[in-house]
Design a protein around this motif. Structure first.
Motif, short mmCIF file in Angstrom:
data_model
loop_
_atom_site.label_atom_id
_atom_site.label_comp_id
_atom_site.label_asym_id
_atom_site.label_seq_id
_atom_site.Cartn_x
_atom_site.Cartn_y
_atom_site.Cartn_z
N GLY A 102 0.28 2.25 -10.66
CA GLY A 102 -0.11 1.54 -9.45
C GLY A 102 0.99 1.51 -8.40
O GLY A 102 1.10 0.55 -7.65
N THR A 103 1.76 2.59 -8.33
CA THR A 103 2.93 2.63 -7.46
C THR A 103 2.57 3.10 -6.06
O THR A 103 1.93 4.13 -5.90
N PRO A 104 2.99 2.35 -5.03
CA PRO A 104 2.77 2.82 -3.66
C PRO A 104 3.61 4.06 -3.40
O PRO A 104 4.55 4.36 -4.15
N SER A 105 3.30 4.77 -2.33
CA SER A 105 4.01 6.02 -2.05
C SER A 105 4.93 5.95 -0.84
O SER A 105 5.83 6.75 -0.72
N ASN A 106 4.72 5.00 0.06
CA ASN A 106 5.40 5.04 1.33
C ASN A 106 5.79 3.64 1.78
O ASN A 106 4.96 2.73 1.78
N LEU A 107 7.06 3.48 2.18
CA LEU A 107 7.53 2.15 2.59
C LEU A 107 6.80 1.62 3.83
O LEU A 107 6.51 0.43 3.91
N ASN A 108 6.48 2.50 4.76
CA ASN A 108 5.73 2.04 5.94
C ASN A 108 4.36 1.52 5.54
O ASN A 108 3.89 0.52 6.09
N GLN A 109 3.72 2.18 4.58
CA GLN A 109 2.42 1.71 4.11
C GLN A 109 2.54 0.39 3.38
O GLN A 109 1.67 -0.48 3.50
N ILE A 110 3.62 0.20 2.64
CA ILE A 110 3.86 -1.07 1.95
C ILE A 110 3.96 -2.21 2.97
O ILE A 110 3.35 -3.26 2.80
N ILE A 111 4.70 -1.98 4.03
CA ILE A 111 4.85 -2.99 5.08
C ILE A 111 3.49 -3.30 5.71
O ILE A 111 3.13 -4.46 5.89
N LEU A 112 2.75 -2.26 6.04
CA LEU A 112 1.44 -2.45 6.67
C LEU A 112 0.49 -3.21 5.75
O LEU A 112 -0.15 -4.18 6.17
N ASP A 113 0.41 -2.81 4.48
CA ASP A 113 -0.48 -3.48 3.54
C ASP A 113 -0.07 -4.95 3.35
O ASP A 113 -0.91 -5.84 3.31
#
Length: 119
Positions: A5-16
């Motif tokens: 369940g690992t995210p791939s992108n720090l920008n996406q983590i911030i957005l989510d």
């Protein structure tokens, strides 16, 4: 290496994260600015999808569920694309948290760890 369940992108983590908490763009900018101050303008080089590139031939197992509401399945595919020696195991119906306690997943991990990877 096994990731789940690992995210791939720090920008996406911030957005989510900010969307989930219903925070506006000011908070997204604050978090990005913090990352820039801490890690430099190339902070996204620390994203999981970038970091797995450096694992080379190290065998990896990426486990992700199609019903993961916290981390979209597309992020697992990106991590897999960037990790040459990884295997992608997709589940259905376990979500982001139940996947951690599913007995079948433990068996998948055990089998992966015990197989000969010719290192």
């Amino acid at each position: 290496v096994v990731i789940m369940g690992t995210p791939s992108n720090l920008n996406q983590i911030i957005l989510d994260f900010t969307n989930r908490l219903k925070l506006d763009e000011r908070y997204q900018r604050f978090l990005k600015d913090f990352l820039i101050q801490t890690y430099g303008s190339n902070y996204n080089d620390y994203s999981p999808s970038e970091r797995v590139k450096s694992l080379g031939n190290l065998p990896g197992l990426i486990i992700h569920d199609t019903n993961d509401l916290d981390v979209d399945i597309a992020q697992a595919h990106l991590n897999h694309e960037n990790w040459p020696n990884s295997k992608l195991h997709i589940t259905k119906g376990l979500g982001h948290r139940r996947i951690l306690s599913d007995p079948e997943i433990f068996e998948v991990i055990r089998a992966f760890v015990l197989q000969d990877h010719n290192l």
